[in-house]
Scaffold this active site. Structure first.
Site, PDB file in Angstrom:
ATOM      1  N   HIS A 283      -6.833  -0.450 -10.641  1.00 52.59           N
ATOM      2  CA  HIS A 283      -6.810   0.580  -9.601  1.00 52.59           C
ATOM      3  C   HIS A 283      -5.752   1.645  -9.897  1.00 52.59           C
ATOM      4  O   HIS A 283      -6.006   2.850  -9.747  1.00 52.59           O
ATOM      5  CB  HIS A 283      -6.541  -0.069  -8.245  1.00 52.59           C
ATOM      6  CG  HIS A 283      -6.472   0.892  -7.103  1.00 52.59           C
ATOM      7  ND1 HIS A 283      -7.556   1.634  -6.680  1.00 52.59           N
ATOM      8  CD2 HIS A 283      -5.425   1.260  -6.300  1.00 52.59           C
ATOM      9  CE1 HIS A 283      -7.206   2.395  -5.664  1.00 52.59           C
ATOM     10  NE2 HIS A 283      -5.922   2.193  -5.419  1.00 52.59           N
TER      11      HIS A 283
ATOM     12  N   ASP B  79       0.836  -1.200   0.000  1.00 53.32           N
ATOM     13  CA  ASP B  79       0.000   0.000   0.000  1.00 53.32           C
ATOM     14  C   ASP B  79       0.874   1.254   0.000  1.00 53.32           C
ATOM     15  O   ASP B  79       1.966   1.257   0.556  1.00 53.32           O
ATOM     16  CB  ASP B  79      -0.896  -0.003   1.242  1.00 53.32           C
ATOM     17  CG  ASP B  79      -1.980   1.058   1.177  1.00 53.32           C
ATOM     18  OD1 ASP B  79      -2.540   1.256   0.092  1.00 53.32           O
ATOM     19  OD2 ASP B  79      -2.249   1.679   2.216  1.00 53.32           O
TER      20      ASP B  79
END
Length: 308
Positions: free
Chosen positions: A222, A149
């Site tokens: 994404h 992340d």
């Protein structure tokens, strides 16, 4: 020169976090008490840092868009506005306004716990704790989907340039527009999907975190949906401070964006939920659902001290 910004706005990721969401009461004197506590925060942070130097403590205190005028009716950040509400089938971005956010981060849970308890006690009677979420580093800074992340975050001095308001709004220089969403993951459905299909959904490899070349990405990926540029071809960047949270029943991500303007986050969110001109929306949102969303402004330490 940026003002004395809150360190939590630009600090690198920590091992632990407490996300504290408060709503102000309407008791007589409540706003005055909140202003007093906010003004003392920089000093409180330094005191606990001195007591627990190894903890690497950071704080981000932010005031909600709807609550701002109760705390400081004299002046308002130029672009502070409500969280955008979006809905496109299963892809949603709800707005759940909150008055105050205190994001406490450190490399040890006891430091986060100590500071969170201190602030909650100081605000008693003036603000009620609406929600508290314990975030933590998962493996080597991965989301619970298994992917690293924050890969797109700016580095070095670019973090300040991206996250902090400059002389375009002198009264609030050194502050930051902050957006928070709490996502709940459907990991059962996600983990049933083959790894290659997961990677295509992100636009990045899972094990070694290598981003696909642009021409190899799905329009639903994404990284495709969140890699936006302005009319001059400049990247629209945000600084992310997201952290996983969860227990045996519920697992997800607290997504936090800081930026010198709210527009970058708003455009990214619209790109994820509603997609591009052809309707290519974010595949990830088939497996994770936003259950909250709130907009804040995190002023500089100088501004907080001025509340006294």
């Amino acid at each position: 020169m940026k003002r004395d910004y809150q360190s939590g706005v630009i600090a690198e990721s920590s091992r632990d976090a407490q996300f504290l969401f408060f709503n102000g009461t309407h008791e007589p004197g409540s706003e005055a008490q909140v202003r007093k506590v906010l003004a003392q925060l920089p000093q409180r942070v330094e005191a606990l840092r001195a007591e627990m130097p190894e903890a690497n403590l950071h704080l981000t205190a932010a005031i909600g868009s709807a609550y701002w005028d109760r705390i400081n009716p004299q002046a308002r950040p130029a672009l502070l506005r409500p969280f955008p509400v979006l809905e496109n089938g299963i892809r949603v971005a709800p707005s759940t306004p909150v008055d105050l956010l205190l994001m406490v981060r450190a490399d040890s849970h006891d430091a986060c716990f100590e500071f969170a308890a201190d602030i909650t006690s100081a605000l008693a009677g003036a603000a009620t704790l609406a929600q508290e979420i314990h975030g933590f580093r998962y493996k080597d800074a991965r989301d619970m989907t298994g992917f690293v992340d924050g890969t797109e975050n700016p580095q070095g001095d670019d973090r300040l340039e991206v996250a902090l308001v400059g002389d375009e709004d002198p009264d609030f220089e050194g502050g930051s527009y902050l957006h928070v969403q709490v996502y709940e993951h459907d990991l059962d459905a996600w983990n049933r999907m083959p790894v290659k299909e997961q990677e295509d959904a992100y636009g990045r490899t899972k094990a070694d975190n290598i981003e696909y070349p642009g021409d190899k990405k799905s329009p639903h990926a994404h990284t495709k949906r969140t890699s936006l540029k302005d009319a001059e071809g400049n990247s629209l960047e945000i600084l992310r401070h997201s952290m996983p949270y969860g227990d045996s029943k519920c697992k997800g991500l607290v997504f936090v964006s800081t930026c010198r303007t709210p527009e970058h986050f708003e455009l990214m969110l619209n790109s994820m939920v509603n997609g591009d001109e052809e309707g290519h929306a974010d595949r990830i949102l088939e497996f994770t659902r936003a259950v909250s969303g709130a907009a804040f402004f995190a002023p500089s330490n100088d501004w907080l001290r001025g509340l006294a």
